[in-house]
Structure formats: structure tokens, C-alpha cells
Design an enzyme around this catalytic site. Structure first.
Site, mmCIF file in Angstrom:
data_model
loop_
_atom_site.group_PDB
_atom_site.id
_atom_site.type_symbol
_atom_site.label_atom_id
_atom_site.label_comp_id
_atom_site.label_asym_id
_atom_site.label_seq_id
_atom_site.Cartn_x
_atom_site.Cartn_y
_atom_site.Cartn_z
ATOM 1 N N CYS A 68 0.865 -1.097 0.013
ATOM 2 C CA CYS A 68 -0.096 0.030 0.032
ATOM 3 C C CYS A 68 1.011 1.018 0.177
ATOM 4 O O CYS A 68 0.495 2.222 -0.460
ATOM 5 C CB CYS A 68 -1.082 0.069 1.095
ATOM 6 S SG CYS A 68 -0.201 -0.037 2.871
ATOM 7 N N HIS A 574 -1.655 1.527 7.289
ATOM 8 C CA HIS A 574 -2.239 1.298 5.944
ATOM 9 C C HIS A 574 -2.338 2.756 5.247
ATOM 10 O O HIS A 574 -2.327 3.621 6.011
ATOM 11 C CB HIS A 574 -3.608 0.703 5.741
ATOM 12 C CG HIS A 574 -4.162 0.726 4.707
ATOM 13 N ND1 HIS A 574 -3.449 -0.242 3.512
ATOM 14 C CD2 HIS A 574 -5.186 1.172 3.748
ATOM 15 C CE1 HIS A 574 -4.393 -0.267 2.238
ATOM 16 N NE2 HIS A 574 -5.399 0.587 2.539
#
Length: 640
Positions: A68, A574
Site C-alpha cells: 500500500c 495502511h
């Protein structure tokens, strides 16, 4: 050409675990004969005005395994049309064998063509091509609201080939990837230039020992020109310059050193620091202290060391299941209570980025044999004048890239004979001296009380810093003065003030908010909200040298178009991206090519639509939601 209008209602997925769903109406004008890009009209139930675009939505990117950090930066770069344009122009110059010129003051002009493309440049260009093809297919699709996604695996593989740090699909830092990507592209272009020069001189297959001194001097002269004085396509887009000014309190002389940057890391200051982060280590950790206090008989120093060694061995044999705190990570956790290998990787990478220890110690962390004594944490020790002298001797560095190990990894592996002819001794740049600090282009920014914004972070970054005590400045002028008086060769250390200012603004401004910080012996994430302006003026933080880049009112205005957000903790975070779809500003390319383009007096941001991208998930969002995120990196485009 006949057009038909297609209406379709799209229902968003549940967001944030809630049960509320929001409906959106998306209108597309699709050519009935399948031609053209189509006219996408995106509407949403919000207070923001309706915007009509001629662009398809962003394309999702596959997560290859904890990538990510990779996808979020690529989404931001994919909305940087000027970067795509210069990459395509560079590839055209290479494939079409367009002649380049290089000259020095003592050597004639040499015409050459670029050597073959590097693998990273090719993969990066192919990534942009994949985005363009997917956008075209999405526009021609009968159901245009269906989200498309592509896999950036080829580019990621090239990244891993350039830097082994990114292998293994572990959690990484997006800003570090951004640096590595740009540095790889930069070095490959420089290598193309060097190979082309050697071809033009007929020395491509020659070794340095077989070349005459005159030829070698000529080659190295051209090498300095193409490396230090001719910007690469990366530097033409993201490159800027900072000037560091240190003024001695004794002689009032100002020492100026200029360094390049591709992004600016800004401090995020919290109002209060946690008590645990401020505690100093007294020679035993908290657990040892508790055991010693609860014991009826105090433990000896030898017993404490033995107990500590046994505990380390037990932790290596059987890791605990304790998770890392999402706010702080103590040294105790770093030694033996990391939950799994992923957590170890995050901790070691964060420590390395914060300069807590060296590369060889990172390998020890990843191997599971951390030695606390090897951690170079300067909290307890004061810097000696000798150390300060060594630090001042390094002020001649001209780049903001701080990891020498990264430079070694990024050296090209093919045709090492190409670089050998260009090898030159490290030239020490003499800092410039003057009697005053440069004036500011604009009025000095004064943040309000308890304000935390991008502007206040810039204010913190550029405000004068007092150098005193163990941080005294080794003044060359005062040293030479004392040497002429009594013949002493010792460096004279004086109180001084240091200030960083922007000397040359970039076309695309990348801002890094330093949310991962060291507090005492702990690593922690700063979750403080930072106010993000849509339009940013850099004139209050720039020198008067930037006047040539400013508008008629001496402003350096930028427009926000992409945000990289980090959510979660250090070990289980994230990365996502907020990107703004807007019309391409063709004046940026003209500005890069030094055409007569005057910066626009209008500081209003361009109209566009914001999207939130999380790997393959792409959804339309509002500007308010984008500005309210926990931003980690910001991308601004010059208003021209």
C-alpha cells in the site's frame, strides 16, 4: 458523431464499518460509435458545486503484499501529468537518437546521443502507459462505472532489484519509496548521458588505465557538467534548492551552504509529549527496576546482567504475542517483545530513517539479534566539540538524500566500465561567506497560538535555531583569526544561529510530514491534526532569489492535488491516497523549458473532483474529507 447519455446509480460500499450507504449519480456521455474519450459528469449529494470533467476516474492498483505504501505514491504520481510528459519526452529523445550537447568552459561543445534506457525508467514509463490504456478502455466500456485496476508488479520488481530493502513484501515507508524511485530514475538518466559521451568520444569499451590523461580529463569535465549542472527530468519536476545560513555571534559572519531536495520534511510539533517518552534510561529498564524494588535483597550489577542475558535468550527462542502500541514503542519492545517479523521490520526501518543506528544494526534487527548497546541513541550523551567539527566539515553536501548506503544500492550494475572513466575525487565545496542572512521574498509568517497547519510547520522548519552549548558552531573565520594571533590550530566554537530557507522552488512540491518521531528512547507516531491549505504560498519561507520564479505580486503559489494518508499504528498501518482529477496545466511544461511564461496572478485552485484510492478500491469523495485526513505526504502543483 452521435452521443448517447447513460445514467447509472452507484451504491458505495460500507465505509468505516458503518451501516449507512450513500448513493451517487454518475453521468457519462459516451460516443455511440466508440470513439473519443467521453464526457464524464460526476454528481454527488453534497454542498460542493457540480464539476464536469473530460477525464475517467483513477485506476485501482493491485496490492502485491503489503505494498500500500507503493500504491499510494503511484496514485499521486499518476495525477502528475507534467511528470508523465517529461518521461515520454526523455524516452523519445533516447529512441529517436536526438542529439544532446554538453560543453565546459575549457572544452569544446560535444554532441552525443543518449545510451539505452535503464530498466526502472522503462518500467515507470510502462506504468503510465498501463494507466492510459486502462482509462481508454474504461471510457469505451458500455458500463463506465465499473472500476478498473492494474498490477504494478513489473515496476515493483525493478524497485526491488535497485534496493534489496523493499524485497520480502514487508511494510515500508512511502516517503522512503518516493526517494528511492526518484533517485533510481535520476541515476539511470545520468548513466545514459555518460554512456552517450563515451560513445561520442570512442571510449565506450575503454578502461581508465588505457586512456591518456588529457582524454580522461576531458571525459571527467563533461561528467561533472552532466551530473551537477544539467538537471535530469526528475530534478526539472521535483527539484528545488535550500540554503542553510549559519551566523556566528562573535564575528557576525554568515556561512551559506546550498543543497538540493526533491521533497521537504516538516516537523509536526505536539503540544505535550507523553511522560514515558521523556523518561531517561538509568542503566536498567523498567522491568528490572520493578524486580529490584520488589526484591528483599537488592540484586548486584552482575546478577542484573545475567538476568538480562537470560531474558534475551528466552525471547529469541519463543517470541511473545504482545503487540506494539499504536502510540509508542519502547526499547523493551525493540529488544524482545515484538509480535512478529513484520513488527521487527517496521521498527528497524523506522529507527534507520530516524538515524538511531546504522545499516549493519538493521541487519541485526531483522535477524532477530538486537543488541541494545549498538543502538546509537544520543539522548544521554552530549556532542563533543570534535564531533561538532566533523559535522560542520560535512556541510558541503549538495543533496538532501542522507543515506549513503542507499546511494550504493542505486549504483548501476551494468557496464561498470562506463562509470570508471568518470570517477573523480570528491571535491569539497567551499561555503560562501557574507555579512547578512538573505532577505525573505514575502512577509514572515506568524502562526496563531496553538496553530498546527502546513504553514506553521514551514514556519517551524525555517525559523532561526540557536546553536549553543554542545551544539556550538565551529567558525572558520574566528579560527583563522585566532590562528593568526597565537598560532593555535584548534577550531574555535562559538554561539550561532542557523536558518533554513528555500532558494529555488520546485515545479511540483512534495511535502513530508514527520509523523514518525523519536521521543527519548521511544519511537512514536504523531497523530495530531494538521490543517491543509488548498493553495499554499511559499514566499514567506523563501529568499529574494526566488523573485525570478514569483508572480507580479511576489508570490509563489501552489495548488494541492494529492495526499498520501497513513492510518493505524506503526506495526499495523495502511497507506491510502486522495487525488484530485483536474484539467492538465500545459503551462508547466513551458515553464520547465524556460519559455516566457509568467506565473498566474489568479491564486484560485482549478476545478476538479476528488477521489479516495485504497489499492484496488476507488471511490469519489469530497474535498472536505480529503483535507480532514491524517496526511503523511502532500503534493502541490505550481500555479502558472
Amino acid at each position: 458523431m452521435v452521443k448517447k447519455r447513460v445514467k447509472q446509480r452507484r451504491i458505495n460500499n460500507k465505509q468505516n464499518g458503518g451501516n449507512v450507504k450513500s448513493g451517487k449519480i454518475v453521468e457519462y456521455e459516451v460516443d455511440k460509435d466508440g470513439g473519443g474519450e467521453g464526457d464524464a459528469k460526476v454528481c454527488e449529494d453534497s454542498n460542493e458545486p457540480e464539476v464536469t470533467l473530460n477525464l475517467p476516474p483513477p485506476i485501482g492498483l493491485h496490492n502485491l503484499g503489503n505494498t500500500c505504501f507503493f500504491n499510494s505514491v503511484l496514485q499521486s504520481l499518476s495525477q502528475t501529468p507534467v511528470l508523465s510528459t517529461v518521461v515520454k519526452l526523455h524516452i523519445k529523445q533516447t529512441l529517436d537518437k536526438i542529439e544532446q550537447e554538453v560543453s565546459t568552459s575549457s572544452q569544446p561543445t560535444l554532441k552525443y546521443t543518449l545510451d539505452k534506457l535503464g530498466p526502472m525508467t522503462t518500467a515507470f514509463s510502462n506504468f503510465f502507459d498501463g494507466i492510459k490504456v486502462s482509462n481508454t478502455m474504461s471510457t469505451l466500456n458500455k458500463r463506465p462505472t465499473r472500476t478498473k485496476s492494474i498490477s504494478p508488479k513489473n515496476l515493483f520488481n525493478q524497485l526491488c532489484n535497485k534496493n534489496a530493502k523493499f524485497r520480502g513484501y514487508q511494510q515500508q515507508d512511502s516517503q522512503e519509496f518516493f526517494h528511492c524511485l526518484l533517485e533510481s530514475l535520476k541515476q539511470e538518466e545520468i548513466k545514459q548521458r555518460k554512456g552517450g559521451i563515451l560513445h561520442a568520444l570512442g571510449l565506450y569499451n575503454s578502461k581508465a588505465k588505457d586512456v591518456s590523461d588529457d582524454e580522461l580529463k576531458k571525459v571527467r569535465g563533461y561528467g561533472v557538467q552532466i551530473t551537477e549542472k544539467t538537471p535530469t527530468f526528475v530534478e526539472s519536476v521535483f527539484g528545488g534548492k535550500l540554503i542553510s545560513c549559519v551566523q556566528c555571534d562573535e564575528c557576525k559572519m554568515v556561512t551559506k551552504v546550498t543543497e538540493s531536495f526533491v521533497d521537504i520534511s516538516l516537523p509536526v510539533i505536539e503540544e505535550q509529549t507523553s511522560r514515558g517518552a521523556m523518561q531517561r534510561r538509568k542503566g536498567v529498564d523498567k522491568e528490572e527496576a520493578d524486580q529490584q524494588n520488589n526484591s528483599k535483597t537488592p540484586l548486584s550489577k552482575h546478577a542484573l546482567k545475567k538476568m538480562k542475558k537470560q531474558r534475551k535468550q528466552a525471547r529469541r527462542a519463543k517470541p511473545t504475542n504482545q503487540d506494539i502500541s499504536d502510540v509508542t514503542i519502547g526499547i523493551d519492545d525493540a529488544v524482545g517483545t515484538l509480535a512478529n517479523q513484520v513488527a521487527e521490520m517496521v521498527l528497524s526501518d523506522a529507527m534507520m530513517s530516524l538515524k538511531l543506528f546504522h545499516e549493519e544494526d538493521v541487519l541485526q534487527v531483522r535477524g532477530g539479534s538486537i543488541d541494545v548497546a549498538s543502538l546509537n541513541i544520543p539522548e544521554e550523551e552530549e556532542e563533543s566539540p570534535e564531533d561538532q567539527s566533523e559535522e560542520e566539515d560535512q556541510l558541503d553536501e549538495t543533496t538532501s538524500d542522507k543515506d549513503s548506503t542507499e546511494d550504493e544500492m542505486l549504483k548501476p550494475t551494468r557496464n561498470q566500465k562506463v562509470n570508471s572513466l568518470f570517477d573523480t575525487p570528491m571535491k569539497k565545496v567551499t561555503p560562501k561567506k557574507s555579512r547578512q542572512i538573505p532577505d525573505l521574498l514575502g512577509h514572515r509568517f506568524q502562526p496563531a497560538s496553538e496553530e498546527c497547519s502546513v504553514q506553521s510547520c514551514f514556519h517551524q522548519f525555517t525559523k532561526p535555531e540557536i546553536l549553543t552549548g554542545s551544539n556550538k558552531f565551529g567558525c572558520e573565520v574566528c579560527t583563522n583569526k585566532q590562528k593568526s594571533t597565537d598560532g593555535s590550530k584548534k577550531t574555535v566554537y562559538c554561539n550561532a544561529s542557523k536558518q533554513m530557507l528555500i532558494k529555488k522552488p520546485p515545479v511540483i512540491l512534495a511535502v513530508h510530514l514527520k509523523r514518525f518521531q523519536q521521543a527519548g528512547f521511544n519511537l512514536r507516531k504523531v497523530n495530531k491534526k494538521v490543517e491543509i491549505p488548498i493553495v499554499l504560498d511559499l514566499s514567506p519561507f523563501s529568499t529574494v532569489d526566488c523573485q525570478v520564479y514569483a508572480d507580479s505580486e511576489s508570490r509563489l503559489t501552489y495548488e494541492l492535488y494529492a495526499i498520501v494518508e497513513h492510518s493505524g499504528s506503526l506495526s499495523r498501518g495502511h497507506y491510502t491516497a486522495y487525488v484530485k482529477l483536474k484539467p492538465t496545466n500545459d503551462n508547466l511544461i513551458k515553464f520547465i523549458n524556460k519559455e516566457d511564461i509568467m506565473p498566474d496572478k489568479d491564486t484560485e485552485p482549478s476545478k476538479g473532483v476528488w477521489y479516495h484510492t485504497s489499492d484496488t478500491n476507488v471511490s469519489k469523495t469530497t474535498q472536505a474529507k480529503a483535507l480532514n485526513c491524517n496526511a503523511y505526504m502532500l503534493f502541490y502543483e505550481r500555479i502558472i
